[in-house]
Scaffold this active site. Structure first.
Site, PDB file in Angstrom:
ATOM      1  N   ARG A  15       0.863  -1.181   0.000  1.00 43.49           N
ATOM      2  CA  ARG A  15       0.000   0.000   0.000  1.00 43.49           C
ATOM      3  C   ARG A  15       0.899   1.230   0.000  1.00 43.49           C
ATOM      4  O   ARG A  15       1.859   1.295   0.758  1.00 43.49           O
ATOM      5  CB  ARG A  15      -0.900   0.068   1.241  1.00 43.49           C
ATOM      6  CG  ARG A  15      -1.832  -1.103   1.447  1.00 43.49           C
ATOM      7  CD  ARG A  15      -2.722  -0.854   2.668  1.00 43.49           C
ATOM      8  NE  ARG A  15      -3.347  -2.065   3.158  1.00 43.49           N
ATOM      9  CZ  ARG A  15      -4.512  -2.545   2.746  1.00 43.49           C
ATOM     10  NH1 ARG A  15      -5.163  -1.900   1.803  1.00 43.49           N
ATOM     11  NH2 ARG A  15      -5.017  -3.647   3.255  1.00 43.49           N
ATOM     12  N   TYR A  37       0.787   5.335  11.994  1.00 40.70           N
ATOM     13  CA  TYR A  37       1.024   3.955  12.406  1.00 40.70           C
ATOM     14  C   TYR A  37       2.402   3.840  13.041  1.00 40.70           C
ATOM     15  O   TYR A  37       3.358   4.475  12.592  1.00 40.70           O
ATOM     16  CB  TYR A  37       0.991   3.007  11.198  1.00 40.70           C
ATOM     17  CG  TYR A  37      -0.328   2.841  10.501  1.00 40.70           C
ATOM     18  CD1 TYR A  37      -1.420   3.658  10.781  1.00 40.70           C
ATOM     19  CD2 TYR A  37      -0.490   1.870   9.526  1.00 40.70           C
ATOM     20  CE1 TYR A  37      -2.620   3.492  10.128  1.00 40.70           C
ATOM     21  CE2 TYR A  37      -1.695   1.697   8.860  1.00 40.70           C
ATOM     22  CZ  TYR A  37      -2.764   2.523   9.158  1.00 40.70           C
ATOM     23  OH  TYR A  37      -3.951   2.366   8.504  1.00 40.70           O
ATOM     24  N   HIS A  95       3.007  -9.441   0.964  1.00 37.74           N
ATOM     25  CA  HIS A  95       2.766  -8.520   2.064  1.00 37.74           C
ATOM     26  C   HIS A  95       4.071  -8.027   2.687  1.00 37.74           C
ATOM     27  O   HIS A  95       4.071  -7.143   3.540  1.00 37.74           O
ATOM     28  CB  HIS A  95       1.911  -9.245   3.130  1.00 37.74           C
ATOM     29  CG  HIS A  95       1.391  -8.365   4.206  1.00 37.74           C
ATOM     30  ND1 HIS A  95       1.800  -8.457   5.528  1.00 37.74           N
ATOM     31  CD2 HIS A  95       0.473  -7.362   4.174  1.00 37.74           C
ATOM     32  CE1 HIS A  95       1.163  -7.563   6.254  1.00 37.74           C
ATOM     33  NE2 HIS A  95       0.349  -6.885   5.470  1.00 37.74           N
ATOM     34  N   ARG A 124      -2.838  -5.915  19.327  1.00 33.17           N
ATOM     35  CA  ARG A 124      -3.721  -4.760  19.174  1.00 33.17           C
ATOM     36  C   ARG A 124      -5.164  -5.165  18.868  1.00 33.17           C
ATOM     37  O   ARG A 124      -6.109  -4.636  19.436  1.00 33.17           O
ATOM     38  CB  ARG A 124      -3.229  -3.857  18.039  1.00 33.17           C
ATOM     39  CG  ARG A 124      -4.047  -2.575  17.899  1.00 33.17           C
ATOM     40  CD  ARG A 124      -3.814  -1.877  16.571  1.00 33.17           C
ATOM     41  NE  ARG A 124      -4.541  -2.508  15.484  1.00 33.17           N
ATOM     42  CZ  ARG A 124      -4.030  -2.798  14.288  1.00 33.17           C
ATOM     43  NH1 ARG A 124      -2.764  -2.541  14.036  1.00 33.17           N
ATOM     44  NH2 ARG A 124      -4.760  -3.359  13.347  1.00 33.17           N
TER      45      ARG A 124
END
Length: 723
Positions: A409, A502, A469, A598
Site C-alpha cells: 500500500r 502507524y 505482504h 492490538r
C-alpha cells in the site's frame, strides 16, 4: 466458563483442541472495535480526538461488514459450517454480532448527540438542524443548494416504468415519498447524497453566528440541505416525506489468478463489480422511517430485518473526521513532529569557537550503513528522512545499479513512487512488485502501477495464489571493484501518509547475508526461483512458520530443563490455531509469555492448567500499533525479530512475508525498551481476561500515568538531545 469449572477439567486431563479454549475471530474483532469506541467515550481523551475515534469506529465497522460479516452471511445461507477452533456456527456468529452491534452503535450515537455535540458548543462550534438556522443562513443554504448541489443531483423514481435503481456501496440516500396533487397517487423516489461534496455545509464568515453572537463554525449536514429543497427536484409534486438510509455491500471478491490473462485488467473489472453488484449486507435507516417505506426498501434491496440497523441521528459518522480540521489545537492530541534518526542527522561541523554548523544536505546513507545497521521507529522517527531518503538517494546515486521494492500500500502521490520513476529515468534497473490484491487499495495500486510501467519500471504482480505482504527494498550499488547490497526490511507499508499515524519499525543494513537473502527473495517473487532456504530471513510461506515453531519449542525445552523460558510477542492479530495451541503447550511447560496484540486475539489467557502463564494486553491510543516484534529469551541470550507477519494463518501460509533477526546489541536494546514501555503501560493498555473481555488499566493511587505513545515520544526526545 468459570475458572472453577476449568480447574475441575484440568484435573481430568486437558484436550487443547477443545473449542472452549478458543475465541471466535469475529467476536474478538468486535471487542477490538469496542476498545476503539471507548476512546471516544473516555473524557480523558481530547474532545476532537473523541470525535475522531467515533469516525474510526464507524469506518472500521464499514469494512468489517463488507468483508467479514458478509462472508459469514454467505456461509450461513449456504449451510456451510467451517471447522474453526471455537466451533461457533455462522448463524450463531451472526446472532452474537448483531446483538453486540445494536447496543454499541446505540451507545456511539448517544455519545455523539447527547455529549459531544453539546460539548462542541462551548467552543463556538454548532452542528445545527436546518430548520433551526436563521432566515439569512437559510437563504444562503438555499442559494448554495441551487448553485452547488442541485446540478449534481439525479432523482430516480420508482414505478412500473422505472425499476428500483442500483445503489453503490456505502452510498447515503434519501428515500422520498411524493404525491401527485391531482390524483393523490404516491410514488417513491431515491435521491443519492453526493459523496463528491462536503458532508457538512458551513456558513461563510459574515453568517457564522449563533443567537446573534459570532462563533467559530456553524453549519448543517448536506443531506438536510437537500431534504429541505426537494421541491426543486420534484416541481409540481407534494413532498409527503423523506428519510435517510445507507447501504453496505459485500466487497470481498475472488479473482481466479491462474485463469486471468492479465491480472491488472481482471482486478479492474472486479472493482467495478464490487461497487454495484455485491449483495447488501447492511441497511442503516433513520429511526423515523415509517414501516411501509421500510418494508418496501427491504423488499427491493432483498434484505431481511436482521440486516437492518435503525439509527437515531446522523448516519455515517465516519464523516466526523471533518472536525479535525477546526482550528482548536487544545482539543486535539499534541501534534508530534517526527525526529530525524540520530545517525541520519545532517553532518555537524564545529568552527574554531566551538559553534555548530549543519550541512544543508542529508548525509550519505550508504556511507553511514557501512558503519553498522540502523533501526528506525515511526512515527517517532521520520519516515521521510529515513526510508524515503534511502530510496531517493538510491534513485539519484550514479553508483546505484538497481532498486527492487515490494509495494503493498502507498499513497498515489507518494514521493517513493516518484523516486522509482526518477531511478528508471536515470537508467537504473528498477523492479517494483505491486500487490494488486491489497484490499480496498486495489484501484489506487492499479493507477500508480500503470504510471510506473509507463516510466520504464519493471512492474510485477507477485506469485499466483499468494499476496505479497512483505515490506522490503534492495539497493545494488557499485563500489570500486565490488558490488554491495543495501537493504530495508520493515513492518509497515511504504506509505508516507500512514507513517505519521502507524507505529512501525524498519531495519537498514548492508550485511552480506541479508543482501543475499533479499536477492533470493526477489528472484522468488519475480521469476521461477524455487528458493526454500535463507541465511537469516524468515520467509512465509516457506520457512517462517517452521522457524517460529522451533523458537517456541526451544523455550519449552529451557523451561522443562529447569531454566527460564520466556516469550514476548507484539503483533496486530493472533488467530492461527497451531500457534495458539503451541503457546498453550509452552505455558503448561512453565514458559512465561507476554503478548501485545492490538486487534484480534483468539487465545484465552489465564486459564488454570492451560494458559495461566500467558498475559495479553492491547494498546489503543493516538497512533495505530502496527509493528511486529518477537522476542525469545534463549536462556538469557534473547533473540529479537521484526517483520511484516502476524500469527495468522493467512500470514504464515498464504502470504509472502519477511521477518528479520535484529543482532546489533544496541538495536536489541531499543526493541527491549519499546516492549518494556508497552508492558508497563497503565493508560492505553487493556488487559485480557480468560473470557475474552478486556479491562483498561488505570494508574494506582500515587502512580503516574504511563501511556505508551507519550512515553515513547519523551524517550525519542531524550535520545535526540543526548545523541
Amino acid at each position: 466458563m468459570t475458572k472453577a469449572k476449568l480447574t475441575e477439567q484440568t484435573e481430568q486431563g486437558i484436550d487443547l483442541s477443545d473449542s472452549r479454549y478458543y475465541i471466535n475471530r469475529e467476536v474478538s474483532w468486535l471487542g477490538f472495535n469496542e476498545r476503539v469506541l471507548h476512546e471516544a467515550l473516555d473524557p480523558r481523551t481530547p474532545l476532537l480526538e473523541r470525535l475522531k475515534f467515533l469516525a474510526i469506529y464507524s469506518s472500521n465497522l464499514d469494512e468489517f461488514f463488507m468483508v467479514r460479516i458478509s462472508g459469514v452471511m454467505e456461509q450461513a445461507e449456504a449451510g456451510v459450517h467451517p471447522n474453526t477452533p471455537d466451533k461457533t456456527t455462522p448463524a450463531k456468529q451472526l446472532e452474537i454480532m448483531r446483538s453486540h452491534l445494536i447496543e454499541q452503535v446505540r451507545l456511539q450515537h448517544q455519545t455523539f448527540t447527547q455529549e459531544l455535540l453539546p460539548a462542541l458548543t462551548e467552543y463556538g462550534v454548532y452542528l445545527q438542524n436546518y430548520l433551526d438556522m436563521t432566515e439569512e443562513q437559510t437563504f444562503y443554504l438555499r442559494d448554495y443548494f441551487e448553485k452547488r448541489i442541485f446540478p449534481v443531483l439525479t432523482p430516480l423514481s420508482v414505478d412500473p416504468s422505472h425499476p428500483f435503481p442500483r445503489m453503490s456501496n456505502l452510498s447515503l440516500n434519501l428515500a422520498v415519498k411524493v404525491a401527485n396533487p391531482d390524483t393523490g397517487i404516491e410514488r417513491f423516489a431515491r435521491v443519492k447524497v453526493p459523496s463528491s461534496l462536503p458532508r457538512f455545509v458551513g456558513m461563510p464568515e459574515p453568517l457564522c453566528t449563533f443567537q446573534g453572537e459570532p462563533c467559530l463554525w456553524i453549519g448543517v449536514p448536506l443531506e438536510q440541505v437537500i431534504a429541505e429543497n426537494l421541491g426543486y427536484l420534484f416541481p409540481g409534486m407534494t413532498i409527503v416525506g423523506h428519510h435517510l438510509f445507507r447501504i453496505t455491500r459485500d466487497a470481498d471478491f475472488p479473482v481466479l489468478e491462474d485463469e486471468a490473462d492479465d491480472l491488472l485488467i481482471a482486478i479492474e473489472k472486479e472493482i467495478n463489480k464490487r461497487r454495484l453488484e455485491g449483495f447488501v449486507c447492511r441497511v442503516e435507516m433513520a429511526s423515523t422511517m415509517p414501516d411501509d417505506l421500510k418494508e418496501s426498501l427491504m423488499h427491493e434491496l432483498k434484505v431481511s430485518s436482521d440486516r437492518v440497523y435503525e439509527v437515531d441521528g446522523l448516519l455515517n459518522l465516519s464523516d466526523l473526521f471533518f472536525f479535525q480540521s477546526l482550528p482548536l489545537p487544545d482539543l486535539k492530541d499534541q501534534p508530534w513532529v517526527a525526529l530525524v534518526p540520530p545517525r541520519l542527522k545532517p553532518v555537524v561541523e564545529l568552527d574554531d569557537d566551538g559553534n555548530r554548523s549543519y550541512s544543508e544536505h542529508p548525509p550519505n546513507i550508504f556511507a553511514i550503513l557501512r558503519d553498522g545497521d540502523i533501526l528506525v521507529h515511526h512515527p517517532y522517527e521520520s519516515f521521510g528522512r529515513s526510508v524515503q531518503e534511502f530510496i531517493t538517494q538510491a534513485a539519484n546515486d550514479p553508483k546505484v545499479l538497481a532498486i527492487k521494492i515490494t509495494l503493498y500500500r502507498t499513497s498515489g502521490d507518494s514521493p517513493i513512487v516518484k523516486a522509482l520513476i526518477a531511478a528508471a529515468e536515470n537508467r537504473k534497473q528498477v523492479v517494483a512488485l505491486v500487490e494488486l490484491k491489497a484490499r480496498f487499495d486495489e484501484a489506487n495500486n492499479i493507477e500508480w502501477a500503470k504510471k510506473l510501467e509507463d516510466a520504464g519500471v519493471h512492474v510485477v504482480y507477485g506469485i499466483v495464489g499468494l499476496k505479497t505482504h512483505t515490506k522490503t527494498t534492495l539497493v545494488v550499488r557499485e563500489e570500486g571493484n565490488e558490488i554491495r547490497r543495501y537493504v530495508h526490511i520493515g513492518t509497515g507499508n511504504y506509505n508516507p501518509k500512514t507513517s505519521k499515524l502507524y507505529t512501525d519499525l524498519g531495519l537498514f543494513s548492508c550485511r552480506d547475508d541479508l543482501g543475499a537473502d533479499l536477492t533470493d527473495l526477489f528472484n522468488f517473487l519475480t521469476g521461477y526461483s524455487r528458493q526454500k532456504a535463507y541465511r537469516k530471513l524468515l520467509v512465509a510461506p516457506l520457512t517462517l512458520r517452521d522457524r517460529m515453531t522451533a523458537l517456541i519449542h526451544r523455550e519449552i525445552e529451557q523451561a522443562q530443563n529447569g531454566g527460564q523460558g520466556k516469550i514476548v510477542a507484539k503483533m496486530n492479530s493472533l488467530v492461527d490455531y497451531a500457534m495458539i495451541k503451541l503457546l498453550y503447550e509452552a505455558s503448561q511447560a512453565g514458559v512465561e509469555i507476554d503478548l501485545i496484540v492490538r486487534g484480534i486475539c483468539c487465545l484465552r489467557p489465564g486459564i488454570p492448567g492451560v494458559s495461566e502463564n500467558i498475559r495479553v494486553i492491547s494498546v489503543i491510543g493516538q497512533f495505530l500499533e502496527h509493528s511486529r516484534i518477537f522476542c525469545f529469551d534463549n536462556g538469557g541470550q534473547p533473540e529479537y525479530y521484526i517483520g511484516s507477519a502476524d500469527w495468522m494463518t493467512r500470514n504464515l501460509d498464504r502470504r509472502v512475508e519477511a521477518v528479520v533477526p535484529i543482532e546489533d546489541p544496541a538495536l536489541v536494546k531499543e526493541l527491549q525498551t519499546i516492549l518494556d514501555i508497552m508492558l508497563a503501560d497503565n493508560r492505553q493498555a487493556w488487559e485480557m481476561a480468560s473470557d475474552g473481555t478486556f479491562t483498561q488499566r488505570r494508574p494506582q493511587a500515587g502512580e503516574n500515568e504511563r501511556g505508551t505513545h507519550k512515553t515513547l515520544m519523551a524517550y525519542a526526545l531524550r535520545r535526540d538531545r543526548v545523541l
